[in-house]
Write a protein that holds these residues in place. Sequence first.
Motif, PDB file in Angstrom:
ATOM      1  N   LYS A  50       0.836  -0.945   0.088  1.00  0.00           N
ATOM      2  CA  LYS A  50      -0.125  -0.028   0.016  1.00  0.00           C
ATOM      3  C   LYS A  50       0.797   1.252   0.074  1.00  0.00           C
ATOM      4  CE  LYS A  50      -3.807  -2.070   2.645  1.00  0.00           C
ATOM      5  NZ  LYS A  50      -2.928  -3.409   2.856  1.00  0.00           N
ATOM      6  N   ASP A  51       1.922   1.168   0.544  1.00  0.00           N
ATOM      7  CA  ASP A  51       2.859   2.276   0.824  1.00  0.00           C
ATOM      8  C   ASP A  51       3.676   2.691  -0.594  1.00  0.00           C
ATOM      9  OD1 ASP A  51       2.526   2.686   3.662  1.00  0.00           O
ATOM     10  OD2 ASP A  51       3.663   0.900   3.849  1.00  0.00           O
ATOM     11  N   ILE A  52       4.003   1.472  -1.313  1.00  0.00           N
ATOM     12  CA  ILE A  52       4.860   1.916  -2.381  1.00  0.00           C
ATOM     13  C   ILE A  52       4.345   1.711  -3.408  1.00  0.00           C
ATOM     14  CG2 ILE A  52       7.158   0.855  -1.188  1.00  0.00           C
ATOM     15  CD1 ILE A  52       6.323  -1.998  -2.675  1.00  0.00           C
ATOM     16  N   ALA A  53       3.210   0.895  -3.893  1.00  0.00           N
ATOM     17  CA  ALA A  53       2.596   1.001  -5.186  1.00  0.00           C
ATOM     18  C   ALA A  53       2.446   2.237  -5.508  1.00  0.00           C
ATOM     19  CB  ALA A  53       1.367   0.126  -5.321  1.00  0.00           C
ATOM     20  N   GLY A  74       5.432   4.902   5.996  1.00  0.00           N
ATOM     21  CA  GLY A  74       5.883   5.617   4.944  1.00  0.00           C
ATOM     22  C   GLY A  74       7.337   5.387   4.815  1.00  0.00           C
ATOM     23  N   GLN A  75       7.933   4.510   5.381  1.00  0.00           N
ATOM     24  CA  GLN A  75       9.582   4.395   5.461  1.00  0.00           C
ATOM     25  C   GLN A  75       9.890   3.289   4.422  1.00  0.00           C
ATOM     26  OE1 GLN A  75      11.257   3.019   9.237  1.00  0.00           O
ATOM     27  NE2 GLN A  75       9.373   3.700  10.332  1.00  0.00           N
ATOM     28  N   SER A 125      11.540   9.763   2.962  1.00  0.00           N
ATOM     29  CA  SER A 125      10.367   8.958   3.003  1.00  0.00           C
ATOM     30  C   SER A 125      10.106   8.217   1.803  1.00  0.00           C
ATOM     31  CB  SER A 125       9.004   9.712   3.307  1.00  0.00           C
ATOM     32  OG  SER A 125       8.804  10.463   2.413  1.00  0.00           O
ATOM     33  N   THR A 126       9.185   7.271   1.827  1.00  0.00           N
ATOM     34  CA  THR A 126       8.813   6.452   0.615  1.00  0.00           C
ATOM     35  C   THR A 126       8.550   7.587  -0.475  1.00  0.00           C
ATOM     36  OG1 THR A 126       7.994   4.804   1.889  1.00  0.00           O
ATOM     37  CG2 THR A 126       7.451   4.717  -0.467  1.00  0.00           C
ATOM     38  N   GLU A 127       7.512   8.278  -0.029  1.00  0.00           N
ATOM     39  CA  GLU A 127       6.853   9.496  -1.125  1.00  0.00           C
ATOM     40  C   GLU A 127       8.052  10.414  -1.588  1.00  0.00           C
ATOM     41  OE1 GLU A 127       3.639  11.500   0.489  1.00  0.00           O
ATOM     42  OE2 GLU A 127       3.353  12.729  -1.342  1.00  0.00           O
TER      43      GLU A 127
END
Length: 421
Positions: free
Chosen positions: A30-33, A353-354, A408-410
């Motif tokens: 969910k965080d990366i896609a 978010g990491q 963060s990922t974003e």
Amino acid sequence: MSEKINFWDGKLIVPDQPIIPFIEGDGIGKDIAVHSLKVIDAAVAYAYNGDKKIEWKEVFAGEKAFNQTGSWLPDETVDAFREYRVGIKGPLTTPIGGGIRSLNVALRQSLDLFVCLRPVRWFKGVPSPVNHPENVNMFIFRENTEDIYAGIEYMYGEEDTIKLRDFLIHELGVNKIRFPETSSFGIKSISKEGSERLVRAAISYAVEQKLPSVTIVHKGNIMKFTEGAFKNWGYQVAEQEFSTQTFTWPTYERLVEEKGKEYADNALNEAREAGLVIIKDVITDAFLQETLLRPQEYSVIATMNLNGDYISDQLAAMVGGIGIAPGGNINYLNGYAIFEATHGTAPKIAGTGQANPASFILSGAMMLDYMGWNAASDLILQALEDTITQRKVTADLYALMEDASLVSTERFAELIIRNMK
Ligand code: NAD
């Protein structure tokens, strides 16, 4: 207008606006896609000035599917990958109980995705445990449907196991089961068709990409009729189907015997200079050593399921990329392919978010290459490498690098987009 990807005469037909199904995935999926898809979109937009664009179609598997439909892998999801032919997925939780060993395995089997392709290369700046990670540049073709992985296993003491044991001992005269009362059994099946299609795919790839060699990795010295046969069938494919594009090790050995070593060495050098793909083989344990000592001597690797599993992780670790390694599961005969982040759902950091989105993003780059959209793929590789070289990285790499900044990922995904030139 958005259209399906088609397959004709052995080739993908990719429209300018293909519909591509994706599975977001569980946990960090969910965080990366969401951020990874933005990176892929940006690369396509930059590379083709807006003339090409992917229309993403979300399909469901794993927890999200289970909560919505009561099924971990709904038929519609498999149907969508079949209909649209090429897709991408995040990591999926392996359901506990319920008869499903792994959703990934179920997806691969239902579409007969017989190649697991893992490219292994180093990105400048990624910490690595070896001195020269830049020498590692390989493409692992791992057979995906056979071998001990097919799950034909029998637990000791059970009725079927006793039947199997008695059949082996009394019907086939097997007298090598050391402790028959307490032995469990696993059956390793390796077929001619399965071996040939895998090695054929590996050689075709080497020829098309102008790569120097294909190495068949096997333990045929011990498992003569399974792994040894895989090697022999592999050489036969090279000699019968690619005779003008390859030079095989058995040919070299024949020349040594008939005409002497100097003559054979000259023939090998001439083949290399003429751009022929050298087809060789190595025993698995020696290969694991060799790749640490002389990785530059290996390019395309063709191997069976279990060897492929070990080799993929060892080589990925050498380039520091076990968490960022991409993968693709492909059937080159009908074009079906699902590209995937190779790590799991990392439940401990899900939602924080990491997570590092690089594995998903690089799988996207592999997918673009597979579609023939190489300019977009090249942009992703360049921008990802620049971002890591600028030492702006997610927590997993930050923990291993000196003087790096944590993002963060974003933010990491945004920086990759900003670095596209
Ligand atoms: P995992 O890959 O989820 O985690 C191993 C370690 O790596 C953890 O410390 C995790 O935090 C870290 N990690 C993994 N991916 C990361 C990323 N992108 N960024 C930063 N850190 C990352 O392996 P696991 O814990 O053995 O498995 C968890 C679940 O995932 C299980 O249900 C397993 O079955 C499933 N799984 C799925 C796939 C797949 O869908 N392809 C692959 C492996 C495991």
